[in-house]
Design a protein around this motif. Structure first.
Motif, PDB file in Angstrom:
ATOM      1  N   ALA A  51     -24.455  -1.188   5.178  1.00 40.53           N
ATOM      2  CA  ALA A  51     -25.828  -0.767   5.447  1.00 40.53           C
ATOM      3  C   ALA A  51     -25.893  -0.331   6.899  1.00 40.53           C
ATOM      4  O   ALA A  51     -25.040  -0.700   7.719  1.00 40.53           O
ATOM      5  N   HIS A  52     -26.892   0.454   7.224  1.00 41.97           N
ATOM      6  CA  HIS A  52     -27.049   0.882   8.611  1.00 41.97           C
ATOM      7  C   HIS A  52     -27.193  -0.347   9.497  1.00 41.97           C
ATOM      8  O   HIS A  52     -27.860  -1.316   9.140  1.00 41.97           O
ATOM      9  N   ALA A  53     -26.579  -0.305  10.678  1.00 41.04           N
ATOM     10  CA  ALA A  53     -26.615  -1.449  11.589  1.00 41.04           C
ATOM     11  C   ALA A  53     -28.017  -1.753  12.084  1.00 41.04           C
ATOM     12  O   ALA A  53     -28.316  -2.899  12.451  1.00 41.04           O
ATOM     13  N   ASP A  54     -28.891  -0.748  12.111  1.00 41.03           N
ATOM     14  CA  ASP A  54     -30.263  -0.986  12.541  1.00 41.03           C
ATOM     15  C   ASP A  54     -30.992  -1.848  11.514  1.00 41.03           C
ATOM     16  O   ASP A  54     -30.907  -1.603  10.302  1.00 41.03           O
ATOM     17  N   SER A  55     -31.724  -2.835  11.987  1.00 40.99           N
ATOM     18  CA  SER A  55     -32.506  -3.679  11.090  1.00 40.99           C
ATOM     19  C   SER A  55     -33.696  -2.908  10.544  1.00 40.99           C
ATOM     20  O   SER A  55     -34.041  -1.823  11.035  1.00 40.99           O
ATOM     21  N   ALA A  56     -34.349  -3.480   9.543  1.00 38.36           N
ATOM     22  CA  ALA A  56     -35.549  -2.846   8.992  1.00 38.36           C
ATOM     23  C   ALA A  56     -36.620  -2.700  10.074  1.00 38.36           C
ATOM     24  O   ALA A  56     -37.350  -1.703  10.104  1.00 38.36           O
ATOM     25  N   GLU A  57     -36.700  -3.677  10.979  1.00 36.83           N
ATOM     26  CA  GLU A  57     -37.694  -3.620  12.057  1.00 36.83           C
ATOM     27  C   GLU A  57     -37.425  -2.449  13.001  1.00 36.83           C
ATOM     28  O   GLU A  57     -38.352  -1.746  13.418  1.00 36.83           O
ATOM     29  N   VAL A  58     -36.153  -2.224  13.342  1.00 35.38           N
ATOM     30  CA  VAL A  58     -35.800  -1.115  14.226  1.00 35.38           C
ATOM     31  C   VAL A  58     -36.076   0.223  13.538  1.00 35.38           C
ATOM     32  O   VAL A  58     -36.616   1.157  14.138  1.00 35.38           O
ATOM     33  N   ILE A  59     -35.711   0.323  12.260  1.00 35.22           N
ATOM     34  CA  ILE A  59     -35.952   1.551  11.502  1.00 35.22           C
ATOM     35  C   ILE A  59     -37.455   1.852  11.455  1.00 35.22           C
ATOM     36  O   ILE A  59     -37.886   2.990  11.647  1.00 35.22           O
TER      37      ILE A  59
END
Length: 325
Positions: free
Chosen positions: A170-178
Motif C-alpha cells: 500500500a502507499h506509504a502515506d497514511s489515510a490521514e496524510v492522503i
C-alpha cells in the motif's frame, strides 16, 4: 503547482517529461461496473480510433452493437490470471460494419495514454456493457448516472481509496496524510479542493462529505474522505484492468452501494505500478474514476488534470495525439 525539494522536483519532472504511447486503448464497461479491454482486428481498431477522433463516437454516450465477451487469448494475461485466480476477459469488436447508436445509458470510454488519464465511452446493449477507450494519458468511461460530470458549478462529492494488495503493499502515506494532500484536512494549503474553488472563482466545490443517502460511508472511513480497501490480488502480477475492477468490487461490497451512483469522483491510490506501466495517473473521460500510482496523487496539478478528464475535458492539443498539450 510549484514543487519544492529534490523528491518533489524529481517526481514532477518525470511526470512532465515522460513519453507516452499515442495509441488508444479501449475498454468495455460491463453492467456490473467491471472494465474489460476491447480487442479486434487492426482495421477495426483503427476505425474505432477514427470514429473517436472525428466525434462520431462520444464518450459514454454511444452504443456499439454486436460485441462479444471472451476470455483473453493473450498468453501473458493467461499466466497472470492463473497466478491471481481471476480471468482476464476481452470484448471483441464485430468484423461487420460498426453500428453506432446514441444511448440513454452510457458507452465506450477512451483513455489517453500520455499521462494515463482519459476516456470516451460506448455501451454494448446486448452485453449490457459500456465500452471505454484508453490512450495512456488517458480516457475512460463512466457509470455515474447523475448526469452532472461535465458541469462546472455546484457541489461534487469525492471519495479516495487507499488500496492494499493481497501481500500488504500500500502507499506509504497514511489515510490521514492522503486526506490532507487531497482535501487539506490537516492544514495543507495547496490541495485539490482549494484549486478547484479558486479556478472556478468559487462556483465549483469538491467535498469529501458524502450525500445524505450515503451517510453509512462515514463509519468505514479511515480519515475524512479516505477509505482503505484490501484486494485479493497482488500488484506484482495482476493487470491494470483486474486491479481496478477488484478495487471497485471490494469497496462497493464494503459500503453496500454503487460508487458511480453515490459519488461524482472516486480516486484509487496504488503503492506502485508493476504490470502494464509507463503511466503516473489516468482517468476516465466523462466518468467518475481516476487511478494514481506512487506519489503522483500528491500534486494538485496531477489531481486537477485527471479530474478534469472525468469532467469530460480532453487535452488542449486534441484527441488525435498529433499535438502536445
Amino acid at each position: 503547482h510549484s514543487a519544492t525539494g529534490d523528491i518533489s522536483s524529481k517526481i514532477i519532472g518525470e511526470y512532465s517529461s515522460k513519453i507516452y504511447s499515442e495509441k488508444e486503448d479501449f475498454a468495455c464497461e460491463l453492467s456490473n461496473g467491471e472494465f474489460v479491454p476491447v480487442t479486434g482486428s487492426p482495421s477495426r481498431m483503427d476505425l474505432l480510433r477514427q470514429l473517436l477522433n472525428n466525434g462520431q463516437l462520444i464518450s459514454y454516450e454511444t452504443t456499439i452493437e454486436g460485441m462479444t465477451l471472451t476470455n483473453s487469448a493473450n498468453s501473458d494475461y493467461q499466466l497472470m490470471s492463473k497466478s491471481s485466480g481471476i480471468s482476464e476477459k476481452e470484448a471483441m469488436l464485430p468484423e461487420s460494419d460498426l453500428v453506432l447508436k446514441p444511448s440513454s445509458f452510457h458507452g465506450l470510454a477512451f483513455r489517453d495514454n500520455r499521462a494515463d488519464d482519459n476516456v470516451s465511452a460506448i455501451v454494448d446493449n446486448e452485453l449490457g456493457n459500456n465500452l471505454a477507450t484508453n490512450r495512456r494519458g488517458r480516457y475512460r468511461s463512466n457509470t455515474n448516472r447523475n448526469g452532472n460530470l461535465a458541469k462546472f458549478e455546484g457541489v461534487k462529492r469525492v471519495l479516495v481509496v487507499r488500496v492494499i494488495d493481497s501481500e500488504g503493499r500500500a502507499h506509504a502515506d497514511s489515510a490521514e496524510v492522503i486526506s490532507d494532500k487531497i482535501f487539506g484536512t490537516a492544514g495543507d494549503q495547496e490541495n485539490m479542493i482549494q484549486q478547484f474553488r479558486d479556478c472556478s472563482f468559487g462556483k465549483l466545490t469538491l467535498t469529501h462529505e458524502p450525500a445524505t443517502s450515503a451517510n453509512s460511508v462515514l463509519s468505514h472511513l479511515s480519515a475524512p474522505g479516505v477509505i482503505e480497501a484490501t484486494i485479493p490480488v497482488s500488484l506484482m502480477n495482476t493487470t491494470r484492468a483486474v486491479i481496478r475492477n477488484q478495487v471497485t468490487q471490494v469497496v462497493e461490497n464494503k459500503l453496500g452501494l454503487r460508487l458511480a451512483e453515490n459519488f461524482d469522483h472516486v480516486m484509487y491510490i496504488l503503492q506502485k505500478c508493476y504490470v502494464q506501466c509507463g503511466w503516473g495517473a489516468y482517468a476516465y473521460v466523462n466518468s467518475w474514476n481516476s487511478v494514481y500510482q506512487g506519489n503522483y496523487y500528491r500534486f494538485p496539478g496531477v489531481q486537477l488534470h485527471e479530474i478534469g478528464h472525468n469532467m469530460n475535458l480532453g487535452h488542449s492539443g486534441g484527441l488525435d495525439g498529433t499535438k502536445k498539450y
